[in-house]
Design a protein around this motif. Structure first.
Motif, mmCIF file in Angstrom:
data_model
loop_
_atom_site.group_PDB
_atom_site.id
_atom_site.type_symbol
_atom_site.label_atom_id
_atom_site.label_comp_id
_atom_site.label_asym_id
_atom_site.label_seq_id
_atom_site.Cartn_x
_atom_site.Cartn_y
_atom_site.Cartn_z
ATOM 1 N N ASP A 165 2.569 2.806 -3.842
ATOM 2 C CA ASP A 165 3.107 1.798 -4.761
ATOM 3 C C ASP A 165 4.400 1.169 -4.253
ATOM 4 O OD1 ASP A 165 4.746 3.992 -4.934
ATOM 5 O OD2 ASP A 165 4.637 4.201 -7.119
ATOM 6 N N TYR A 166 4.599 1.197 -2.927
ATOM 7 C CA TYR A 166 5.913 0.821 -2.389
ATOM 8 C C TYR A 166 5.871 -0.428 -1.514
ATOM 9 C CZ TYR A 166 3.629 4.264 0.672
ATOM 10 O OH TYR A 166 2.712 4.984 1.404
ATOM 11 N N THR A 168 5.790 -4.776 -1.299
ATOM 12 C CA THR A 168 5.807 -6.126 -1.851
ATOM 13 C C THR A 168 4.593 -6.847 -1.286
ATOM 14 O OG1 THR A 168 8.211 -6.190 -2.006
ATOM 15 C CG2 THR A 168 7.068 -8.311 -1.962
ATOM 16 N N GLN A 184 3.796 -14.109 -4.538
ATOM 17 C CA GLN A 184 4.529 -12.879 -4.229
ATOM 18 C C GLN A 184 4.581 -12.006 -5.472
ATOM 19 O OE1 GLN A 184 8.533 -13.447 -2.777
ATOM 20 N NE2 GLN A 184 9.130 -11.339 -3.183
ATOM 21 N N GLY A 185 4.420 -10.705 -5.291
ATOM 22 C CA GLY A 185 4.497 -9.804 -6.436
ATOM 23 C C GLY A 185 4.359 -8.364 -6.023
ATOM 24 N N ASP A 186 4.321 -7.474 -7.019
ATOM 25 C CA ASP A 186 4.064 -6.059 -6.792
ATOM 26 C C ASP A 186 2.572 -5.797 -6.920
ATOM 27 O OD1 ASP A 186 6.718 -5.330 -6.378
ATOM 28 O OD2 ASP A 186 7.093 -5.133 -8.525
ATOM 29 N N LEU A 187 2.139 -4.640 -6.457
ATOM 30 C CA LEU A 187 0.722 -4.297 -6.508
ATOM 31 C C LEU A 187 0.193 -4.310 -7.939
ATOM 32 C CD1 LEU A 187 0.826 -1.423 -3.892
ATOM 33 C CD2 LEU A 187 -0.514 -3.517 -3.649
ATOM 34 N N GLU A 188 1.007 -3.851 -8.873
ATOM 35 C CA GLU A 188 0.586 -3.826 -10.275
ATOM 36 C C GLU A 188 0.304 -5.225 -10.798
ATOM 37 O OE1 GLU A 188 3.212 -2.373 -9.055
ATOM 38 O OE2 GLU A 188 3.134 -0.216 -9.505
ATOM 39 N N GLU A 189 1.016 -6.224 -10.284
ATOM 40 C CA GLU A 189 0.802 -7.605 -10.715
ATOM 41 C C GLU A 189 -0.437 -8.216 -10.063
ATOM 42 O OE1 GLU A 189 5.416 -8.995 -11.434
ATOM 43 O OE2 GLU A 189 4.675 -8.832 -9.367
ATOM 44 N N ARG A 205 6.596 -3.238 3.295
ATOM 45 C CA ARG A 205 7.183 -2.039 2.676
ATOM 46 C C ARG A 205 8.573 -2.341 2.127
ATOM 47 N NH1 ARG A 205 6.753 3.641 3.334
ATOM 48 N NH2 ARG A 205 4.979 3.313 4.708
ATOM 49 N N LYS A 206 8.825 -1.856 0.923
ATOM 50 C CA LYS A 206 10.147 -2.015 0.333
ATOM 51 C C LYS A 206 11.148 -1.147 1.097
ATOM 52 C CE LYS A 206 8.234 -3.032 -4.220
ATOM 53 N NZ LYS A 206 8.107 -2.601 -5.627
#
Length: 420
Positions: A165-166, A168, A184-189, A205-206
């Motif tokens: 979960d880390y 972008t 652009q977003g996070d995996l959850e989005e 990777r963040k």
């Protein structure tokens, strides 16, 4: 024989080609390509044939085009997960001349302003999603050509299911065309969104994030602290200690795709760590105590391992119907351990390993005798562990009970298990 020209073309059409590429295109007597590519040369007088994604059709058409200058239009860089690689392998490099265009992967990294020299690059058209997701776990950057079967939302879900979960995420759609879009977003989005089929997915990777989800901070692949596992309170202390567990797992020689049995699994500490090592394999945790059986499932959920299968029942009856294992761990303190070890060893695949953990001299002698007869050779380790304990201004060591590991390998050569 004239060479077949493979020319990369982008969404900017013929105008985006170099002068040399335009000259080769002008000399074509037959043009092959996908519908979108052929639309860019609609005014060209040569016959055109839409070959879509049927690479075998391209081969047949090339072989049939005797004495005709053939041009194949391919998207972007034909050598980068493209048509040219397949054709050169199939018909020989000497048959072709390749003129690349800018790859959509190059465009995607340029759009998000990230270098791609250190990225893991692949296509889900040629690699299974499960493998790609695991390789992404330790990557700094990932560039993916997605497919209709594995779109960005499926990739994002596969990563989240593994606790990855880390990253972008950038989803770059319709690159080079008027309706180009970068999200652009996070995996959850990304899991919640739909995208154009023509997309490239980039993961970055963040900063400062380890190869594990935040909820797993402090958790290890193996050798986790004893207190990390749920245990039955009245029987607390029967868990295989972290130090012994680590040595036993090393001696089991578990591969990524191994099948492992843990006979007398208790609350499942060995099973869980074996499952983390054999991420593409299966681990069967065999336990006859219903309370401990429930704890195995609870601990498996706690650690997020989905390839661990708890089996309730008494060995050897409980392992009937299970696939033959590459590795077996047997733990126990009663006189029945000798018989279990003897029967379990016969279930091993050729080249498989058995590790028995016993706590008494009597069981050591019995199990060693059985395995020496069955395997011809054994390795025996006596493990003495003392853990430091601060008491006021002094460091004292608290000793654990000595324990023994007996290791044996079944003859028959190296097992055909993925050791990568």
């Amino acid at each position: 024989m004239d060479k077949v020209q493979i020319i990369g073309i982008g969404d900017d059409g013929v105008e985006g080609l170099t002068a040399a590429a335009r000259q080769r295109l002008a000399e074509a007597g037959l043009i092959l390509g996908a519908r979108q590519s052929l639309a860019a040369v609609a005014n060209h007088p040569a016959p055109k044939q839409d070959i879509g994604g049927d690479l075998e059709q391209i081969v047949r058409r090339i072989e049939a085009a005797k004495g005709v200058s053939v041009v194949i239009l391919a998207s972007g860089d034909p050598m980068f997960y493209g048509t040219a690689r397949f054709l050169c392998d199939r018909l020989g490099k000497e048959r072709f001349e390749v003129t690349p265009h800018v790859s959509s992967m190059q465009l995607a990294f340029a759009r998000v302003k990230e270098s791609w020299d250190d990225a893991y690059l692949t296509s889900l058209a040629t690699q299974p999603l499960d493998l790609v997701a695991e390789k992404a776990r330790t990557a700094t950057k990932v560039g993916l050509f997605t497919t209709d079967e594995s779109p960005p939302k499926a990739v994002a879900q596969a990563l989240l299911d593994r606790g990855i979960d880390y990253f972008t995420v950038y989803v770059c759609e319709n690159l080079g065309s008027p309706d180009e879009c970068v999200t652009q977003g996070d995996l959850e989005e990304v899991v919640q969104q739909q995208f154009s089929p023509l997309n490239v997915m980039i993961l970055v990777r963040k900063p400062g994030v380890p190869d594990r989800p935040a909820s797993m901070k402090g958790r290890r692949l193996f050798g986790n602290p004893d207190e990390a596992f749920l245990q039955s309170q009245p029987k607390r202390g029967l868990l295989t200690p972290a130090e012994v567990r680590s040595i036993a797992l090393a001696e089991l020689d578990i591969g990524r795709s191994s099948i492992v049995w843990d006979v007398g699994a208790g609350s499942g500490s060995v099973s869980i760590e074996a499952a983390q090592i054999a991420a593409a394999g299966s681990v069967y945790a065999i336990e006859m105590d219903p309370e401990d059986y429930a704890l195995i499932a609870a601990n498996a959920e706690r650690f997020g391992v989905t390839n661990l299968i708890p089996v309730l029942g008494q060995a050897p009856d409980a392992w009937k119907g299970l696939p033959d294992p590459d590795a077996i761990f047997v733990g126990g303190s009663g006189r029945h351990v000798r018989g279990l070890v003897e029967q379990a060893f016969e279930k091993l695949k050729p080249g498989g390993r058995l590790v028995a953990n016993v706590g008494s001299i009597e069981n050591l002698a019995d199990v060693r005798k059985v395995l020496a007869k069955a395997a011809g050779d054994t390795k025996v380790l006596m493990i003495n562990i003392a853990r430091g304990n601060d008491q006021l201004d002094r460091l004292r060591f608290e000793s654990l009970n000595p324990t023994f590991l007996i290791v044996a390998v079944r003859e028959g050569g190296r097992r055909a298990t993925d050791k990568n």
